[in-house]
Write a protein that holds these residues in place. Structure first.
Motif, PDB file in Angstrom:
ATOM      1  N   VAL A 201      45.702  36.489  33.717  1.00 32.68           N
ATOM      2  CA  VAL A 201      45.763  35.258  34.496  1.00 32.68           C
ATOM      3  C   VAL A 201      44.366  34.662  34.654  1.00 32.68           C
ATOM      4  O   VAL A 201      44.181  33.445  34.534  1.00 32.68           O
ATOM      5  CB  VAL A 201      46.416  35.523  35.871  1.00 32.68           C
ATOM      6  CG1 VAL A 201      46.266  34.313  36.787  1.00 32.68           C
ATOM      7  CG2 VAL A 201      47.897  35.863  35.689  1.00 32.68           C
ATOM      8  N   LEU A 202      43.373  35.500  34.892  1.00 34.73           N
ATOM      9  CA  LEU A 202      42.001  35.010  35.010  1.00 34.73           C
ATOM     10  C   LEU A 202      41.522  34.373  33.710  1.00 34.73           C
ATOM     11  O   LEU A 202      40.818  33.361  33.722  1.00 34.73           O
ATOM     12  CB  LEU A 202      41.065  36.152  35.405  1.00 34.73           C
ATOM     13  CG  LEU A 202      41.150  36.608  36.865  1.00 34.73           C
ATOM     14  CD1 LEU A 202      40.358  37.891  37.070  1.00 34.73           C
ATOM     15  CD2 LEU A 202      40.641  35.522  37.804  1.00 34.73           C
ATOM     16  N   LYS A 203      41.909  34.945  32.587  1.00 35.82           N
ATOM     17  CA  LYS A 203      41.533  34.354  31.297  1.00 35.82           C
ATOM     18  C   LYS A 203      42.133  32.951  31.148  1.00 35.82           C
ATOM     19  O   LYS A 203      41.480  32.041  30.620  1.00 35.82           O
ATOM     20  CB  LYS A 203      41.984  35.258  30.147  1.00 35.82           C
ATOM     21  CG  LYS A 203      41.188  36.559  30.009  1.00 35.82           C
ATOM     22  CD  LYS A 203      41.708  37.401  28.863  1.00 35.82           C
ATOM     23  CE  LYS A 203      40.813  38.616  28.604  1.00 35.82           C
ATOM     24  NZ  LYS A 203      40.900  39.634  29.657  1.00 35.82           N
ATOM     25  N   LEU A 204      43.367  32.774  31.605  1.00 40.39           N
ATOM     26  CA  LEU A 204      43.990  31.450  31.560  1.00 40.39           C
ATOM     27  C   LEU A 204      43.263  30.474  32.483  1.00 40.39           C
ATOM     28  O   LEU A 204      43.066  29.301  32.131  1.00 40.39           O
ATOM     29  CB  LEU A 204      45.463  31.545  31.953  1.00 40.39           C
ATOM     30  CG  LEU A 204      46.399  32.203  30.940  1.00 40.39           C
ATOM     31  CD1 LEU A 204      47.819  32.279  31.497  1.00 40.39           C
ATOM     32  CD2 LEU A 204      46.407  31.448  29.624  1.00 40.39           C
ATOM     33  N   ILE A 205      42.860  30.937  33.647  1.00 39.50           N
ATOM     34  CA  ILE A 205      42.125  30.077  34.575  1.00 39.50           C
ATOM     35  C   ILE A 205      40.782  29.675  33.974  1.00 39.50           C
ATOM     36  O   ILE A 205      40.361  28.514  34.064  1.00 39.50           O
ATOM     37  CB  ILE A 205      41.950  30.783  35.928  1.00 39.50           C
ATOM     38  CG1 ILE A 205      43.299  30.838  36.665  1.00 39.50           C
ATOM     39  CG2 ILE A 205      40.901  30.077  36.794  1.00 39.50           C
ATOM     40  CD1 ILE A 205      43.273  31.626  37.951  1.00 39.50           C
TER      41      ILE A 205
ATOM     42  N   THR B 227      35.660  36.957  37.429  1.00 38.61           N
ATOM     43  CA  THR B 227      35.740  36.759  35.982  1.00 38.61           C
ATOM     44  C   THR B 227      36.665  37.775  35.337  1.00 38.61           C
ATOM     45  O   THR B 227      36.839  38.894  35.837  1.00 38.61           O
ATOM     46  CB  THR B 227      34.346  36.890  35.325  1.00 38.61           C
ATOM     47  OG1 THR B 227      33.918  38.261  35.403  1.00 38.61           O
ATOM     48  CG2 THR B 227      33.321  35.998  36.007  1.00 38.61           C
ATOM     49  N   SER B 228      37.228  37.394  34.210  1.00 34.42           N
ATOM     50  CA  SER B 228      38.084  38.320  33.464  1.00 34.42           C
ATOM     51  C   SER B 228      37.269  39.481  32.908  1.00 34.42           C
ATOM     52  O   SER B 228      37.802  40.586  32.723  1.00 34.42           O
ATOM     53  CB  SER B 228      38.802  37.582  32.332  1.00 34.42           C
ATOM     54  OG  SER B 228      37.876  37.015  31.422  1.00 34.42           O
TER      55      SER B 228
ATOM     56  N   LYS C 271      49.830  45.012  37.783  1.00 34.06           N
ATOM     57  CA  LYS C 271      48.779  45.752  37.101  1.00 34.06           C
ATOM     58  C   LYS C 271      47.518  44.896  36.963  1.00 34.06           C
ATOM     59  O   LYS C 271      47.595  43.674  36.825  1.00 34.06           O
ATOM     60  CB  LYS C 271      49.269  46.205  35.727  1.00 34.06           C
ATOM     61  CG  LYS C 271      50.461  47.169  35.799  1.00 34.06           C
ATOM     62  CD  LYS C 271      51.002  47.509  34.426  1.00 34.06           C
ATOM     63  CE  LYS C 271      50.078  48.453  33.681  1.00 34.06           C
ATOM     64  NZ  LYS C 271      50.032  49.794  34.316  1.00 34.06           N
ATOM     65  N   ALA C 272      46.378  45.568  36.979  1.00 36.11           N
ATOM     66  CA  ALA C 272      45.100  44.869  36.850  1.00 36.11           C
ATOM     67  C   ALA C 272      44.997  44.135  35.523  1.00 36.11           C
ATOM     68  O   ALA C 272      44.383  43.068  35.442  1.00 36.11           O
ATOM     69  CB  ALA C 272      43.951  45.869  37.000  1.00 36.11           C
ATOM     70  N   GLU C 273      45.618  44.667  34.481  1.00 34.29           N
ATOM     71  CA  GLU C 273      45.607  43.997  33.184  1.00 34.29           C
ATOM     72  C   GLU C 273      46.313  42.644  33.255  1.00 34.29           C
ATOM     73  O   GLU C 273      45.900  41.682  32.598  1.00 34.29           O
ATOM     74  CB  GLU C 273      46.281  44.877  32.123  1.00 34.29           C
ATOM     75  CG  GLU C 273      45.548  46.149  31.785  1.00 34.29           C
ATOM     76  CD  GLU C 273      45.940  47.332  32.655  1.00 34.29           C
ATOM     77  OE1 GLU C 273      45.716  48.481  32.221  1.00 34.29           O
ATOM     78  OE2 GLU C 273      46.461  47.122  33.780  1.00 34.29           O
ATOM     79  N   GLU C 274      47.385  42.572  34.041  1.00 33.97           N
ATOM     80  CA  GLU C 274      48.104  41.311  34.208  1.00 33.97           C
ATOM     81  C   GLU C 274      47.232  40.293  34.945  1.00 33.97           C
ATOM     82  O   GLU C 274      47.206  39.111  34.591  1.00 33.97           O
ATOM     83  CB  GLU C 274      49.402  41.558  34.983  1.00 33.97           C
ATOM     84  CG  GLU C 274      50.383  42.466  34.260  1.00 33.97           C
ATOM     85  CD  GLU C 274      51.550  42.893  35.134  1.00 33.97           C
ATOM     86  OE1 GLU C 274      52.619  43.180  34.572  1.00 33.97           O
ATOM     87  OE2 GLU C 274      51.394  42.948  36.365  1.00 33.97           O
TER      88      GLU C 274
END
Length: 361
Positions: free
Chosen positions: A342-346, A104-105, A335-338
């Motif tokens: 991506v997880l938020k988009l998924i 999860t994000s 970076k982990a923020e990047e």
């Protein structure tokens, strides 16, 4: 000369053997393979047998008690990533996490904060930023050969029309499983790396392979549409019913030209076949796999040419950059923020598919 960083790998499956250990060994001035954590070795899969000169552990607490370890590489299944990354950071280790980063994000954002407090580096292994086709496409876009991009298609299609007889962990309905987390993580990461975040998401997730009709998980296939503020539409797609001799990888169309590319980057197949990073021809794509660049001139003339695929810096570049980041020479390669973005988009794509709606970011 500084001593190389002592790296330990959690897990000893395909990811560890193919995508991590070869690149640790390829950069001896920066890294040393210090140990492997393998919980359940077998006669045919034993880290101790394959690497008799390094340390072997069976559990994480015992491993993390070793103060000599500098870096922990997490290549276990996704629902273990958060626990292992958190423990490793809090033990004072730099951490690399295989994709998908975490389920999860929210967990991703927690790890970002833990890494900041610990002062240790945290990166996510999005190795396909160093695929030869992606490096080539970045070059074409940078040179302005396509002009203003209107549509961007990125595919990872295969023809596997029947569900596997024996499920691996990737097929089981566990956190962060399904095609959207497996292949989608790569495709969406490349898009966000190129263009930043979109404004809206429309997605369709499901099962294409026969034998999966009653399943309710994230699916073996997906189509994700990313709508950008400037009107550009991105389609990221992976399917398992695609009976083609050549699978489409990219089709990018702009007001000055288009680029169409078939076939996947050569590195994974080469690594699986035993080719080493230092071998001649590693990461080099055959000419028959090169893409086609089509361009239009101001007078309407259309020209078409085969555009040679760039030989990439290889997946070793991720590790080289990570080693540099530890000594303050640049940032982490991914970076982990990047990865959290991506997880938020998924997560939005999954919601979009379930609700049948286009969702705003």
């Amino acid at each position: 000369m500084a001593e190389p960083y002592k790296a330990t790998v959690i897990g000893y499956g395909l990811s560890a053997k193919i995508f991590h250990i070869p690149f640790i060994l390829a950069l001896p001035s920066q890294f040393k393979l210090y140990g492997i954590l393998q919980r359940n070795p077998t006669d045919t899969n034993s880290a101790a047998s394959d690497h008799p000169d390094i340390k072997i552990w069976r559990d994480v607490p015992t491993m993390l008690a070793d103060s000599a370890i500098d870096i922990v590489i997490i290549s276990s299944i996704p629902d273990s990533h958060f626990e292992y990354a958190k423990a490793s950071l809090e033990a004072g280790k730099h951490v690399i996490v295989e994709k998908p980063f975490v389920p999860t994000s929210q967990e991703a954002d927690k790890l970002v904060e833990i890494a900041k407090k610990s002062g240790k580096k945290l990166a996510v292994y999005q190795n396909r930023r160093w695929d030869s086709d992606f490096v080539t496409l970045k070059q074409i876009i940078k040179e302005g050969k396509l002009g203003r991009i209107a549509e961007f298609e990125t595919h990872f299609d295969r023809h596997r029309p029947k569900a596997p007889a024996v499920e691996t962990w990737k097929q089981k309905e566990l956190p962060a499983n399904g095609a959207i987390y497996d292949l989608g993580t790569h495709l969406i990461d490349q898009v966000v790396h190129l263009f930043g975040l979109p404004k809206r998401v429309t997605a369709f997730l499901g099962y294409q392979a026969s034998g999966n009709e009653d399943r309710t998980g994230n699916g073996d296939s997906f189509t994700v549409l990313l709508h950008y503020q400037n009107g550009m539409l991105v389609m990221a797609k992976a399917g398992v019913v695609s009976p083609e001799q050549e699978q489409l990888r990219y089709w990018v169309r702009g007001d000055k030209g288009s680029f169409k590319k078939y076939h996947l980057d050569a590195q994974e197949d080469q690594l699986r076949s035993g080719k080493k990073v230092e071998d001649e021809g590693y990461a080099v794509e055959p000419e028959s796999h090169h893409g086609v660049l089509t361009q239009t001139s101001t007078d309407g003339k259309v020209t078409k040419e085969v555009y040679p695929t760039v030989t990439p810096p290889t997946y070793a570049e991720f590790y080289r950059l990570f080693g540099n980041a530890i000594v303050g020479n640049g940032e982490e390669p991914v970076k982990a923020e990047e990865a959290s973005a991506v997880l938020k988009l998924i997560e939005l794509a999954i919601r979009s598919s379930k609700t049948g709606k286009t969702l705003d970011i």
